[in-house]
Scaffold this active site. Structure first.
Site, PDB file in Angstrom:
ATOM      1  CB  CYS A  75      -0.929   0.014   1.207  1.00 53.39           C
ATOM      2  SG  CYS A  75      -1.958   1.493   1.294  1.00 53.39           S
ATOM      3  CD  GLU A 210      -6.800   1.092  -2.632  1.00 59.08           C
ATOM      4  OE1 GLU A 210      -6.177   0.221  -1.983  1.00 59.08           O
ATOM      5  OE2 GLU A 210      -6.774   2.302  -2.354  1.00 59.08           O
ATOM      6  CB  CYS A 219      -4.845   3.517  -5.067  1.00 59.02           C
ATOM      7  SG  CYS A 219      -3.995   1.912  -5.025  1.00 59.02           S
TER       8      CYS A 219
END
EC number: 5.1.1.7
Length: 276
Positions: A75, A210, A219
């Protein structure tokens, strides 16, 4: 169980961040889902967990859990918040922080202007490493979803991304096609679905659905994957501003064999404590 946490966000992609170096907490999938509930819990896109290093050459281990309780490999927005958190909490005073993740290692650098630059490593296009079902690597794949054939690129930034260039990303039905791409049979571990509108060779607009979280405000790894695909398709230059619903990221990639760098903000919202 009683523990402290911080609420943070990277361009609106929001996180609950927990120090598990000084606190002993087990996060079951059910607990994560309850905490992620925006009406009955704290509410977040991902839970970020700080752990002691698994590798003596790193400073910390970085774990990421989606709102549905699933653990994921990467992430990018979370990585920037991770760097700010460990410095804010006095866990390190370094400006260059090495972390391991479920699928590799990253260097997080705190810049003089308080932005965070993340060395995301080299984008991976080999289908079996994404993973993606294909006989060989291609710049563009044809994906049949519902009533459309999408012309998409596939890449791993430590987690899988499918990137589709569209004419008008604001008008695009990201919820519908994001869900269809996320669960497409050619992505055995599901995928993050990015939809990119090219403004110029150095600027794009991007929306990302996502995996395990739905569409988010931003993101980071999705922005990296989109630029990498755009460069491989010879649509973008080496430095690209990526405009997401939550704000802008700056991505730099000099091409195959080189690491990709992402720079952007990380914002602390509040600290809290919970008794579960």
């Amino acid at each position: 169980m009683h523990f402290h946490f911080s609420k943070m966000h990277g361009l609106g992609n929001d996180f609950m961040v927990v120090d598990c170096l000084t606190q002993n907490i087990f996060f079951s999938p059910d607990l994560i889902r309850r905490l992620a509930d925006r009406h009955r819990g704290i509410g977040f896109d991902q839970l970020l967990v700080v752990e002691a290093p698994y590798d003596p050459e790193t400073d910390f281990h970085y774990r990421i859990f989606n709102a549905d309780g699933s653990e994921v490999e990467q992430c990018g927005n979370g990585a920037r918040c991770f760097a700010r958190f460990v410095r804010m909490k006095g866990l390190t005073n370094k400006t260059s922080i090495s972390v391991s993740t479920k699928k590799g290692k990253m260097i997080l650098k705190v810049e003089d202007d308080d932005q965070i630059t993340v060395n995301m490593g080299e984008p991976v296009f080999e289908p079996n490493k994404i993973p993606f079902k294909a006989t060989q690597a291609e710049k563009t794949y044809l994906l049949r979803v519902d009533d459309k054939t999408l012309f998409s690129g596939a890449v791993s930034m430590g987690n899988p991304h499918c990137v589709t260039v569209v004419d008008d990303v604001d008008a695009y039905d990201v919820d519908k096609y994001g869900q269809l791409v996320e669960s497409h049979e050619r992505f055995p571990e599901r995928v993050n679905a990015g939809f990119m509108q090219i403004i110029s060779p150095n600027e794009v607009k991007l929306r990302v659905y996502e995996r395990g979280a739905g569409e988010t405000q931003a993101c980071g790894s999705g922005a990296c994957g989109a630029v990498a695909v755009g460069i491989m398709q010879e649509l973008l230059g080496e430095e690209v501003k990526v405009s997401l619903p939550g704000g802008d990221l700056h991505i730099v990639w000099q091409g195959p064999g080189k690491p990709l760098f992402m720079t952007g903000p990380a914002t602390h919202v509040y600290d809290g404590q919970l008794s579960i």
